[in-house]
Design an enzyme around this catalytic site. Structure first.
Site, PDB file in Angstrom:
ATOM      1  N   ASP A  48       0.850  -1.169   0.000  1.00 57.67           N
ATOM      2  CA  ASP A  48       0.000   0.000   0.000  1.00 57.67           C
ATOM      3  C   ASP A  48       0.899   1.236   0.000  1.00 57.67           C
ATOM      4  O   ASP A  48       2.106   1.143   0.271  1.00 57.67           O
ATOM      5  CB  ASP A  48      -0.915  -0.034   1.236  1.00 57.67           C
ATOM      6  CG  ASP A  48      -1.951   1.065   1.230  1.00 57.67           C
ATOM      7  OD1 ASP A  48      -2.446   1.412   0.142  1.00 57.67           O
ATOM      8  OD2 ASP A  48      -2.262   1.597   2.311  1.00 57.67           O
ATOM      9  N   ASP A  58      -0.214   5.034   1.112  1.00 59.95           N
ATOM     10  CA  ASP A  58      -0.420   5.930   2.255  1.00 59.95           C
ATOM     11  C   ASP A  58      -0.387   5.145   3.564  1.00 59.95           C
ATOM     12  O   ASP A  58      -1.074   4.138   3.718  1.00 59.95           O
ATOM     13  CB  ASP A  58      -1.748   6.668   2.121  1.00 59.95           C
ATOM     14  CG  ASP A  58      -1.767   7.612   0.931  1.00 59.95           C
ATOM     15  OD1 ASP A  58      -0.793   8.366   0.769  1.00 59.95           O
ATOM     16  OD2 ASP A  58      -2.735   7.579   0.151  1.00 59.95           O
ATOM     17  N   ASP A  67      -1.509  -1.036   5.939  1.00 61.96           N
ATOM     18  CA  ASP A  67      -1.727  -0.457   7.266  1.00 61.96           C
ATOM     19  C   ASP A  67      -3.180  -0.557   7.712  1.00 61.96           C
ATOM     20  O   ASP A  67      -3.533  -0.035   8.766  1.00 61.96           O
ATOM     21  CB  ASP A  67      -1.283   1.014   7.297  1.00 61.96           C
ATOM     22  CG  ASP A  67      -2.217   1.927   6.508  1.00 61.96           C
ATOM     23  OD1 ASP A  67      -2.716   1.489   5.445  1.00 61.96           O
ATOM     24  OD2 ASP A  67      -2.447   3.067   6.952  1.00 61.96           O
TER      25      ASP A  67
END
Length: 266
Positions: A14, A16, A210
């Protein structure tokens, strides 16, 4: 599925919260990308945001201190175009979205039209218009298939949350009674199309994310080795809320720099 990090040959990550935070590179991210490059490990940076082309995102990452070539970026727009082209080669679409989405569909051989399109595709945009939403509703009622790039209901801004793709899709669903097919995370379809892009197999591919509810659950469903970083929105308490768990929980991507796996105690 690979259970040890040294069995991983391909990486999905990922963006961000994993590589960048508020347009700043997370410590260790630049070194990790360089490590993968030096080792010849195929990798893709994934994002559910469909607004930008890979070239745009590559430039934005470069401004944050990360050198990621555009061919190493996989967006929900690319995954959506890939899906539509596999279902209906040379098809047509009416798009609510930005250049990232329209460019991806054009490159996949699609025609943009407001007249009897095969698909209505809704992606991220900061300029949702009542006219376009009305047109989408009428086209879907007339038989167009309803596709959405990602389910995120809100997006961040400096002033606070903004309505995002999922919120507009909910409006269209309410008006048509038709639920969309959602291509982006947490649909493992996005990971499978990403793996196809780099010739990877689930047995030797890892996903770094995250978010438990998108990155990790989709990674598990796609059969990948999953690594949750605590540098984004999740903490240990968040991990314990879910009935599934990642293979590894680490503080940040800095812990992936040529070190043995370190499991955070839960």
């Amino acid at each position: 599925m690979a259970t040890r990090r040294d069995e991983i040959d391909c990486w999905l990550t990922d963006m961000d919260g994993v590589l960048v935070h508020e347009n700043q590179a997370i410590p260790g991210a630049a070194e990790l990308i360089q490590q993968w490059t030096d080792q010849g490990k195929p990798f893709l940076v994934l994002t559910n945001n469909s607004s930008f082309t890979p070239r745009d995102l590559s430039a934005r990452l470069r401004a944050s201190g990360l050198v990621v070539p555009e061919e190493s970026i996989w967006t929900s727009a690319l995954a959506t175009a890939d899906f539509c082209a596999s279902q209906m080669p040379g098809g047509s679409a009416f798009v609510i979205g930005e250049a990232g989405m329209t460019t991806a569909l054009h490159e996949a051989g699609f025609i943009m039209t407001e007249t009897a399109p095969d698909y209505v595709v809704v992606g991220e945009t900061r300029n949702y218009s009542f006219e376009a939403i009305t047109k989408a509703i009428r086209l879907i009622n007339n038989g167009a298939r309803f596709i959405v790039t990602n389910p995120d209901a809100t997006g961040p801004s400096t002033e606070g949350p903004l309505p995002a793709t999922g919120a507009i899709a909910a409006l269209i669903t309410k008006a048509t009674g038709r639920d969309p097919y959602i291509v982006g995370k947490p649909n493992p379809m996005m990971f499978r199309s990403a793996m196809n892009r780099i010739g990877a197999h689930s047995e030797n591919t890892a996903m770094i994310g995250d978010r438990m509810d998108t990155d990790i659950v989709a990674g598990i469903e796609a059969g990948l080795h999953t690594i949750l970083v605590l540098s984004g929105i999740s903490d240990v308490a968040e991990v314990n809320r879910y009935p599934f768990r990642p293979d590894e929980v680490i503080g940040s991507v800095a812990e992936l720099l040529n070190r043995e796996p370190v499991e955070t105690e839960l």
